[in-house]
Every structure is written in structure tokens, then in C-alpha cells.
Design a protein around this motif. Structure first.
Motif, PDB file in Angstrom:
ATOM      1  N   ILE A 149       0.844  -1.200   0.000  1.00  0.00           N
ATOM      2  CA  ILE A 149       0.000   0.000   0.000  1.00  0.00           C
ATOM      3  C   ILE A 149       0.877   1.246   0.000  1.00  0.00           C
ATOM      4  N   LYS A 150       1.943   1.249   0.810  1.00  0.00           N
ATOM      5  CA  LYS A 150       2.861   2.392   0.838  1.00  0.00           C
ATOM      6  C   LYS A 150       3.547   2.575  -0.503  1.00  0.00           C
ATOM      7  N   LYS A 151       3.907   1.463  -1.135  1.00  0.00           N
ATOM      8  CA  LYS A 151       4.548   1.532  -2.453  1.00  0.00           C
ATOM      9  C   LYS A 151       3.588   2.119  -3.488  1.00  0.00           C
ATOM     10  N   PHE A 152       2.327   1.681  -3.453  1.00  0.00           N
ATOM     11  CA  PHE A 152       1.327   2.224  -4.368  1.00  0.00           C
ATOM     12  C   PHE A 152       1.114   3.703  -4.104  1.00  0.00           C
ATOM     13  N   ARG A 153       0.999   4.091  -2.813  1.00  0.00           N
ATOM     14  CA  ARG A 153       0.807   5.491  -2.448  1.00  0.00           C
ATOM     15  C   ARG A 153       1.947   6.367  -2.947  1.00  0.00           C
ATOM     16  N   LEU A 154       3.164   5.882  -2.765  1.00  0.00           N
ATOM     17  CA  LEU A 154       4.332   6.642  -3.197  1.00  0.00           C
ATOM     18  C   LEU A 154       4.301   6.894  -4.698  1.00  0.00           C
ATOM     19  N   ALA A 155       4.025   5.851  -5.476  1.00  0.00           N
ATOM     20  CA  ALA A 155       3.970   6.001  -6.936  1.00  0.00           C
ATOM     21  C   ALA A 155       2.799   6.884  -7.357  1.00  0.00           C
ATOM     22  N   ALA A 156       1.625   6.662  -6.749  1.00  0.00           N
ATOM     23  CA  ALA A 156       0.442   7.443  -7.125  1.00  0.00           C
ATOM     24  C   ALA A 156       0.629   8.915  -6.789  1.00  0.00           C
TER      25      ALA A 156
END
Length: 136
Positions: free
Chosen positions: A84-91
Motif C-alpha cells: 500500500i505504501k509503495k502504491f501510495r508513493l507512486a500514485a
């Protein structure tokens, strides 16, 4: 659709799309391409793990817009928190607001005849002459 009562029991906030829930803010339809770009940055196994955790049958691409999702458990596992953190960072990288350039103006002041002659005198060896470049 969820109402607020059964959304609490299902693990979702009432009526939020999965992408909005993961990012913690509302999204406009024009921002879908940035969410897709953030998903495409993730490995397929990572997308599959998120899909499995949020119990999505339609796949991750359509699920980010869908409000029909549920978590598998109340406590989010460490690996899923990481994803989720990885997705948030990219988004957030793709959704960042690019500042508009500040407007500016250029003021041109014509040089006096004395300044032009001084420039020509100091630059005799140059093929460029002040008068030829500055006068239009």
C-alpha cells in the motif's frame, strides 16, 4: 453499494473507491490514468497480493474505481502495508501538482548612442557590432 453501517463491518469506508481509500483523498475521473500508471509500476505478484487481500474478483485495474471491495482481516499484514505504501508513493508522484511557471516580463531599454560607441570601441576585434545586433 455500501451504506455506512455495513461498510464498517466489511472493512471499507462507505462508498469510497479502493484508490481513494488507499490514498486517503477523493480523486477526479481525469486522474485515473495516474492511478493506472502507479499500478503498472508494481510487479504483477504485488498486484495479485493486493487483489487477494482486498477480495477483488474483477482484477486490480477495474477495482481501483470500484466501491465493491473488502479487506480480508481487520489488521493489515506487514507485506500488504508495504505494498500500500509503495502504491501510495507512486500514485502521489504521478498525482503531484506541478507548479505553474510564474509570469514574468522582459523590459528592454534602448542603449544610448554613447553606450553603443563605447561597446563598439571595446569590442573592435569582434565581428559582431553593437548597432547591428541591437537595432531591429
Amino acid at each position: 453499494m455500501f451504506n455506512s453501517l455495513n461498510a464498517k463491518t466489511a472493512g471499507a469506508k462507505g462508498g469510497l473507491a479502493l484508490a481513494e481509500r488507499l490514498l486517503g483523498r477523493s480523486l477526479q475521473p481525469e486522474q485515473k490514468k495516474y492511478i493506472d500508471a502507479a499500478l503498472s509500476d508494481m510487479l504483477s505478484i504485488e498486484r495479485h497480493q493486493l487483489q487477494k487481500y482486498f477480495q477483488l474478483e474483477a482484477g486490480m485495474d477495474k477495482a481501483m474505481e470500484s466501491t465493491l471491495w473488502r479487506t480480508k482481516s481487520r489488521r493489515v499484514p506487514k507485506q500488504i502495508r508495504y505494498l500500500i505504501k509503495k502504491f501510495r508513493l507512486a500514485a502521489n508522484y504521478y498525482l503531484r501538482d506541478v507548479p505553474m511557471p510564474k509570469p514574468y516580463s522582459v523590459e528592454y531599454q534602448r542603449s544610448s548612442l554613447g553606450e553603443q560607441e563605447l561597446w563598439d570601441r571595446n569590442h573592435r576585434d569582434s565581428a559582431v557590432r553593437f548597432r547591428s545586433t541591437m537595432s531591429a
